[in-house]
Scaffold this motif. Structure first.
Motif, PDB file in Angstrom:
ATOM      1  N   UNK A 181       0.871  -1.173   0.000  1.00 45.37           N
ATOM      2  CA  UNK A 181       0.000   0.000   0.000  1.00 45.37           C
ATOM      3  C   UNK A 181       0.918   1.236   0.000  1.00 45.37           C
ATOM      4  N   UNK A 182       1.278   1.724  -1.214  1.00 45.97           N
ATOM      5  CA  UNK A 182       2.261   2.813  -1.301  1.00 45.97           C
ATOM      6  C   UNK A 182       1.859   4.061  -0.525  1.00 45.97           C
ATOM      7  N   UNK A 183       0.546   4.348  -0.492  1.00 43.77           N
ATOM      8  CA  UNK A 183       0.098   5.568   0.210  1.00 43.77           C
ATOM      9  C   UNK A 183       0.411   5.487   1.695  1.00 43.77           C
ATOM     10  N   UNK A 184       0.329   4.275   2.235  1.00 50.80           N
ATOM     11  CA  UNK A 184       0.583   4.090   3.675  1.00 50.80           C
ATOM     12  C   UNK A 184       2.024   3.647   3.940  1.00 50.80           C
ATOM     13  N   UNK A 185       2.797   3.451   2.869  1.00 55.09           N
ATOM     14  CA  UNK A 185       4.172   2.930   2.974  1.00 55.09           C
ATOM     15  C   UNK A 185       4.185   1.677   3.832  1.00 55.09           C
ATOM     16  N   UNK A 186       3.270   0.773   3.519  1.00 55.31           N
ATOM     17  CA  UNK A 186       3.186  -0.457   4.318  1.00 55.31           C
ATOM     18  C   UNK A 186       2.896  -1.654   3.415  1.00 55.31           C
ATOM     19  N   UNK A 187       3.136  -2.827   3.944  1.00 59.33           N
ATOM     20  CA  UNK A 187       2.849  -4.067   3.235  1.00 59.33           C
ATOM     21  C   UNK A 187       2.029  -4.963   4.157  1.00 59.33           C
ATOM     22  N   UNK A 188       0.931  -5.463   3.631  1.00 60.72           N
ATOM     23  CA  UNK A 188       0.112  -6.381   4.420  1.00 60.72           C
ATOM     24  C   UNK A 188       0.405  -7.804   3.968  1.00 60.72           C
ATOM     25  N   UNK A 189       0.595  -8.686   4.932  1.00 61.96           N
ATOM     26  CA  UNK A 189       0.932 -10.080   4.642  1.00 61.96           C
ATOM     27  C   UNK A 189      -0.291 -10.975   4.868  1.00 61.96           C
ATOM     28  N   UNK A 190      -0.493 -11.925   3.952  1.00 65.25           N
ATOM     29  CA  UNK A 190      -1.659 -12.813   4.015  1.00 65.25           C
ATOM     30  C   UNK A 190      -1.200 -14.270   4.114  1.00 65.25           C
ATOM     31  N   UNK A 191      -1.970 -15.059   4.853  1.00 57.45           N
ATOM     32  CA  UNK A 191      -1.648 -16.487   4.946  1.00 57.45           C
ATOM     33  C   UNK A 191      -2.267 -17.250   3.768  1.00 57.45           C
ATOM     34  N   UNK A 192      -2.166 -18.579   3.780  1.00 60.41           N
ATOM     35  CA  UNK A 192      -2.633 -19.384   2.642  1.00 60.41           C
ATOM     36  C   UNK A 192      -4.153 -19.337   2.471  1.00 60.41           C
ATOM     37  N   UNK A 193      -4.867 -18.885   3.519  1.00 57.92           N
ATOM     38  CA  UNK A 193      -6.328 -18.778   3.408  1.00 57.92           C
ATOM     39  C   UNK A 193      -6.760 -17.376   2.968  1.00 57.92           C
ATOM     40  N   UNK A 194      -5.786 -16.502   2.742  1.00 59.50           N
ATOM     41  CA  UNK A 194      -6.103 -15.141   2.312  1.00 59.50           C
ATOM     42  C   UNK A 194      -6.430 -14.217   3.474  1.00 59.50           C
ATOM     43  N   UNK A 195      -6.129 -14.646   4.684  1.00 65.80           N
ATOM     44  CA  UNK A 195      -6.392 -13.809   5.856  1.00 65.80           C
ATOM     45  C   UNK A 195      -5.187 -12.897   6.123  1.00 65.80           C
ATOM     46  N   UNK A 201       5.452  -1.899   8.385  1.00 64.96           N
ATOM     47  CA  UNK A 201       5.622  -0.485   8.022  1.00 64.96           C
ATOM     48  C   UNK A 201       6.912   0.000   8.687  1.00 64.96           C
ATOM     49  N   UNK A 202       7.134   1.301   8.696  1.00 68.26           N
ATOM     50  CA  UNK A 202       8.356   1.859   9.303  1.00 68.26           C
ATOM     51  C   UNK A 202       7.967   2.812  10.426  1.00 68.26           C
ATOM     52  N   UNK A 203       8.793   2.822  11.468  1.00 68.99           N
ATOM     53  CA  UNK A 203       8.549   3.802  12.524  1.00 68.99           C
ATOM     54  C   UNK A 203       9.274   5.112  12.181  1.00 68.99           C
ATOM     55  N   UNK A 204       9.247   6.072  13.102  1.00 75.88           N
ATOM     56  CA  UNK A 204       9.827   7.392  12.827  1.00 75.88           C
ATOM     57  C   UNK A 204      11.322   7.319  12.539  1.00 75.88           C
ATOM     58  N   UNK A 209       8.340  -2.009  11.537  1.00 75.73           N
ATOM     59  CA  UNK A 209       7.362  -2.208  12.610  1.00 75.73           C
ATOM     60  C   UNK A 209       6.354  -3.243  12.112  1.00 75.73           C
ATOM     61  N   UNK A 210       6.208  -4.309  12.857  1.00 76.68           N
ATOM     62  CA  UNK A 210       5.289  -5.382  12.456  1.00 76.68           C
ATOM     63  C   UNK A 210       4.052  -5.303  13.346  1.00 76.68           C
ATOM     64  N   UNK A 211       2.906  -5.053  12.711  1.00 74.42           N
ATOM     65  CA  UNK A 211       1.668  -4.879  13.473  1.00 74.42           C
ATOM     66  C   UNK A 211       0.706  -6.016  13.159  1.00 74.42           C
ATOM     67  N   UNK A 212       0.283  -6.785  14.164  1.00 77.84           N
ATOM     68  CA  UNK A 212      -0.668  -7.883  13.904  1.00 77.84           C
ATOM     69  C   UNK A 212      -1.977  -7.336  13.333  1.00 77.84           C
ATOM     70  N   UNK A 213      -2.603  -8.115  12.445  1.00 77.62           N
ATOM     71  CA  UNK A 213      -3.879  -7.683  11.840  1.00 77.62           C
ATOM     72  C   UNK A 213      -5.030  -8.564  12.275  1.00 77.62           C
TER      73      UNK A 213
ATOM     74  N   UNK B 105      13.749 -10.340   6.622  1.00 76.07           N
ATOM     75  CA  UNK B 105      14.626  -9.747   5.608  1.00 76.07           C
ATOM     76  C   UNK B 105      13.896  -8.685   4.801  1.00 76.07           C
ATOM     77  N   UNK B 106      14.645  -7.646   4.484  1.00 75.56           N
ATOM     78  CA  UNK B 106      14.116  -6.639   3.550  1.00 75.56           C
ATOM     79  C   UNK B 106      14.869  -6.788   2.229  1.00 75.56           C
ATOM     80  N   UNK B 107      14.143  -6.733   1.135  1.00 73.39           N
ATOM     81  CA  UNK B 107      14.755  -6.871  -0.191  1.00 73.39           C
ATOM     82  C   UNK B 107      14.420  -5.652  -1.034  1.00 73.39           C
TER      83      UNK B 107
END
Lengths: 214, 165
Positions: A181-195, A201-204, A209-213, B105-107
Motif C-alpha cells: 500500500x504505497x500511500x501508507x508505505x506499508x505491506x500487508x501479509x496474508x496467509x494461505x487462506x487469504x487472511x 511499516x516503518x517507525x519514525x 514495525x510489524x503490526x498484527x492484523x 529480511x528486507x529486499x
C-alpha cells in the motif's frame, strides 16, 4: 598552459553562470585568443554532447542506496589498506622468487590453466547465486561468504552475533502473499487462506514495525 | 409534491455521485511490477532433538534434500522449518520476507541480472536491529543460506530461494 582563474572562467562560461558584463568581457577575450577560443568550443561541444546523452534525473536504485554505497566504500578502503600493508614488503621476495629456476616452468603451467579457463568461461559460477558485498554494522560480527559445492548453495555466515535468549519462544509464520500500500508505505501479509496476518511499516526512525492484523 | 420532488432529486444525485466516484481498489488486488518471486524460510538447527519446537512446515518442492544440504554447511543433525514466506520482489517498492517476527529480511530489487537471476540489496533484521546488509545476485536453483544467531544450543538459519524471475 592556462592560468587556473582562466580555466575557472571557461567553466563558468560553459555552464552559463556569468553575468551579462562578465560574459561580454570573456567573449571579447575569446576573440583575441584563438587557442582559448578553440578550447572553449571543444569543451562546450563536449558538455552539450554529455547533457544530451545523460538523463536529467537518475533513478536511485533502491531506498538505502547511498548508505550502502558509503558502507561498501568504507569496507573496500579498509581492505585495500590491509592489503597494501601485507603486499608492500613482498616485492623483494617476489623478485627472489623470479630468480628461481623452477619459476619459468610454474609460470608456463599457470598460463596454460588460465588459458583453459579463458577458453571455457562457463565452467563455473554462471548459475550460482553470489554475494557481491556485505556489511555488518556491529563491529563484533564477521560476515563470511562462500559457495559450498556440496550443498549447492551460496553461504553468508554471520559469526559473532549475540545469541537469542534460550527462554525466548521463536515462532514462525506461514505467509503466502503480500500487498503493498504505497500511500501508507506499508505491506500487508496474508496467509494461505487469504487472511491478513500482519502489516509491515516503518517507525519514525525508519526501523521496521510489524503490526498484527488479527 | 415539493417534498417528493426533493426526495427524488436527492436519490438521483446520490446515485449519480456513487456512479461517478468508484470506490478505491482493494490494496490486496492491485498488481505492482515485480522482478521475481522468492521463498524465504527460518530454520532452527540443533543436535538435540528434544529442543525442536514440533513445527511441521513442509520443505519447498523445488529444493530437494534441503536438510541434507544444510547439514553440509552447518554442523547440526536436526533442521526444522519454523516459518516460511513466499514473496514477490517488487520492482519499485521494498519487499519484506518475514517467516518470523524474530528474524526477517528486507529486499530491494536492483533489476534482472544479465545471465538470469536478479540483483538484490538484502538486509537481515532481528527485530529493530539490522544484522547485515548485502548486495547479492540471486539465481534460480542456487539458494542462499544465511547463518544467523545462536539459539538454545543450536542456530537460526535464514534460507532465501529464487522461485522464478
Amino acid at each position: 598552459m592556462k592560468h587556473p582563474s582562466e580555466e575557472h572562467d571557461l567553466i563558468r562560461w560553459i555552464d552559463g553562470e556569468m553575468s551579462e558584463t562578465e560574459r561580454t568581457t570573456f567573449e571579447e577575450r575569446l576573440k583575441q585568443d584563438p587557442v582559448l577560443a578553440t578550447e572553449a568550443r571543444q569543451m562546450r561541444a563536449l558538455s552539450t554532447s554529455l547533457r544530451a546523452h545523460l538523463p536529467a534525473e537518475m533513478r536511485v536504485p533502491h531506498a538505502d542506496y547511498f548508505n550502502t554505497q558509503i558502507e561498501v566504500r568504507i569496507t573496500q578502503m579498509a581492505l585495500e589498506e590491509t592489503r597494501a600493508k601485507q603486499t608492500t614488503p613482498g616485492w623483494s621476495a617476489l623478485l627472489q622468487w623470479m630468480r628461481q629456476p623452477w619459476f619459468a616452468l610454474t609460470g608456463a603451467a599457470a598460463l596454460a590453466v588460465l588459458g583453459f579457463f579463458l577458453v571455457n568461461p562457463a565452467t563455473g559460477g554462471a548459475s550460482e547465486s553470489m554475494i557481491l558485498s556485505s556489511y555488518a554494522p556491529n563491529t563484533h560480527v564477521q560476515a563470511r561468504t562462500y559457495h559450498d559445492d556440496g550443498a549447492e548453495a551460496t553461504v553468508l555466515m554471520l559469526d559473532g552475533l549475540d545469541a537469542v535468549p534460550a527462554e525466548r519462544k521463536v515462532s514462525g509464520i506461514n505467509i503466502h502473499r503480500s500487498a503493498v500500500e504505497p500511500e501508507l508505505a506499508s505491506t500487508t501479509m496474508y496467509d494461505h487462506q487469504g487472511t491478513a496476518v500482519f502489516m509491515v511499516s516503518r517507525d519514525a526512525l525508519g526501523n521496521p514495525r510489524i503490526t498484527p492484523r488479527r | 409534491m415539493k417534498a417528493i420532488l426533493s426526495a427524488l432529486s436527492l436519490v438521483f444525485c446520490t446515485s449519480l455521485a456513487c456512479a461517478q466516484a468508484p470506490s478505491p481498489p482493494d490494496a490486496s488486488s492491485v498488481k505492482h511490477a515485480t522482478d521475481g518471486h522468492v521463498w524465504g524460510a527460518l530454520i532452527f538447527a540443533t543436535n538435540d532433538a528434544s529442543q525442536l519446537t514440533g513445527g511441521k512446515e513442509p520443505v519447498h518442492d523445488e529444493l530437494p534434500k534441503l536438510k541434507e544440504r544444510l547439514a553440509k554447511v552447518f554442523p547440526f543433525k536436526h533442521f526444522e522449518i519454523l516459518g516460511q514466506h513466499r514473496q514477490d520482489i517488487f520492482r519499485e517498492y521494498e519487499s519484506w520476507v518475514v517467516p518470523s517476527r524474530d528474524l526477517f529480511m528486507k529486499i530491494d530489487s536492483k533489476g534482472p541480472a544479465d545471465k538470469g537471476g536478479v540483483n538484490l540489496h538484502l538486509q537481515v533484521w532481528r527485530e529493530q536491529q539490522v544484522l547485515v546488509k548485502s548486495d547479492a545476485l540471486l539465481r534460480k536453483d542456487s539458494p542462499l543460506f544465511i547463518g544467523g544467531p545462536p539459539w538454545k544450543e543450536g542456530r537460526l538459519i535464514f534460507v532465501l530461494f529464487l522461485e522464478r524471475n
